[in-house]
Design a protein around this motif. Sequence first.
Motif, PDB file in Angstrom:
ATOM      1  N   GLN A  12       0.793  -1.208   0.000  1.00 28.13           N
ATOM      2  CA  GLN A  12       0.000   0.000   0.000  1.00 28.13           C
ATOM      3  C   GLN A  12       0.837   1.276   0.000  1.00 28.13           C
ATOM      4  OE1 GLN A  12      -0.157  -2.607   2.044  1.00 28.13           O
ATOM      5  NE2 GLN A  12      -2.234  -3.073   2.742  1.00 28.13           N
ATOM      6  N   LYS A  13       1.906   1.305   0.803  1.00 29.01           N
ATOM      7  CA  LYS A  13       2.714   2.520   0.914  1.00 29.01           C
ATOM      8  C   LYS A  13       3.389   2.894  -0.404  1.00 29.01           C
ATOM      9  CE  LYS A  13       3.799   1.792   5.812  1.00 29.01           C
ATOM     10  NZ  LYS A  13       4.884   1.559   6.798  1.00 29.01           N
ATOM     11  N   PHE A  14       3.578   1.907  -1.263  1.00 27.19           N
ATOM     12  CA  PHE A  14       4.281   2.155  -2.530  1.00 27.19           C
ATOM     13  C   PHE A  14       3.332   2.095  -3.725  1.00 27.19           C
ATOM     14  CE2 PHE A  14       7.235   0.446   0.555  1.00 27.19           C
ATOM     15  CZ  PHE A  14       8.317   1.312   0.453  1.00 27.19           C
ATOM     16  N   ASP A  15       2.014   1.978  -3.404  1.00 28.03           N
ATOM     17  CA  ASP A  15       0.987   1.946  -4.447  1.00 28.03           C
ATOM     18  C   ASP A  15       1.345   0.903  -5.513  1.00 28.03           C
ATOM     19  OD1 ASP A  15      -1.368   2.673  -5.659  1.00 28.03           O
ATOM     20  OD2 ASP A  15      -0.465   4.263  -6.874  1.00 28.03           O
ATOM     21  N   ARG A  16       1.669  -0.318  -5.023  1.00 30.90           N
ATOM     22  CA  ARG A  16       2.131  -1.373  -5.924  1.00 30.90           C
ATOM     23  C   ARG A  16       1.345  -2.655  -5.643  1.00 30.90           C
ATOM     24  NH1 ARG A  16       7.689  -1.403  -4.894  1.00 30.90           N
ATOM     25  NH2 ARG A  16       7.888   0.235  -6.447  1.00 30.90           N
TER      26      ARG A  16
END
Length: 438
Positions: A12-16
């Motif tokens: 989630q933090k890296f939108d991946r």
Amino acid sequence: MTDSISFKLNFQKFDRSSSFSFSPGLHVIYGESGCGKTQFIRTMAGFDSEGDSNFSFDEILIPDTIQIVFQNPENQILSHTLESELAFGSENQFTDTKILHKKLSELKSDLPMIIDWHRHPATLSGGEMEMLNLVTAFSTDPDAIFIDDGLSFLNENAKYHWVEWIRNKICNGQTVLWFTSDPNDLKYGETQWELSLSDLNVFNPESDITDYDYHHPAGKLSLIIKNIDFQYEGDNTRILNHCSCEISKARAIGLIGKNGCGKTTLCKLITGIFVPDQGEINLSIDGKIPQIAALDQFPERMLGPDTLDSLLTELIVNKKMNPRLLNKCINRLYSYQINLEMVKDQSALDIPWSNLRMALIIILAHCEYDVLILDEPTFGLGWNQKLILSQFFKEMLTQKHLILISHDKQFVSAHCDFIFDLDSMSVKDNQGILAHVK
């Protein structure tokens, strides 16, 4: 029913987000300690999440029956004898006595090193516990197996044997995901992966693995062992038989040997926890009896129900740590990425093994102990974390002396000026690691 494993993994933090699928076979996933390997397994197996995670899953498809080989081999053992532990899974599957006895006999044949099946599992070495846990995990013929650093106590020869054993077991279409902190294990996988805090990728074999750059000054530690014999009370298996060595003027001594050869037992004899059946041991520094601290291969045993904060208090009260060194110790912990304020009140069982080991090593190094005995300190450490431990040894061993017990021959050879091999009962002079001090 599916015989493969598939899922969508979201960072989630890296939108991946990416989708993955693992077909039947052996797949090895490498990751540094702290990247989420255990959390990965727990989530895939349907357990509740423990704390925050840097990733989440969607669209999980896994086979109907799964088994887990835990990182801490003690956590998987339930019974009071080796035979009852081995029989547990089969007893839940079969009611016919003849079938049960045949199955038990087959399982015992996978562990020929065990002679007395009425032994308590606690008398096994860490590596022998891992072997037992592999056999019990596969004994129910699950469709999928998750291994959480479950072969990390094994030396290289034993690991090769057990990987081949796993390959033979999965010929019927099982899927095995082996999560490991040792990049050298990747060579065993049909596919090789790397899990990081931000992604899961096919492993790049060209990744830079820096070698140890380590030297320490000469020391004054002597270890003389004369014809030691030892076996556990009520056990017919002799652990040590006429064990002897003579080492002098050492800074760091390494103890190596195959799983079950008696390395941990010898450690407990050196510290006086056990008394030999015959023979004698003399450990000295410049002719004087040293103060010794020993860290078990299962570090939570040192704390029991206590916390790191209560341990520090106890060390100060018992005059093992000078209170004026407490802030220095806390700062050193912080410099090695351990925030004492965040973990000081946690149970040992709630602190990741790699962090707990490193914290205890740093704390003991700031005490009045002359010799630290460390049993399997690199267990569960990724390559970068081993380099961090190596750097701390370089700082610590200007004043302290070390006895290092490990199956990790590469690490021992890089950090010990004398190495005692319990298999051959021989001592290697490894003076190349000494700093050239004028």
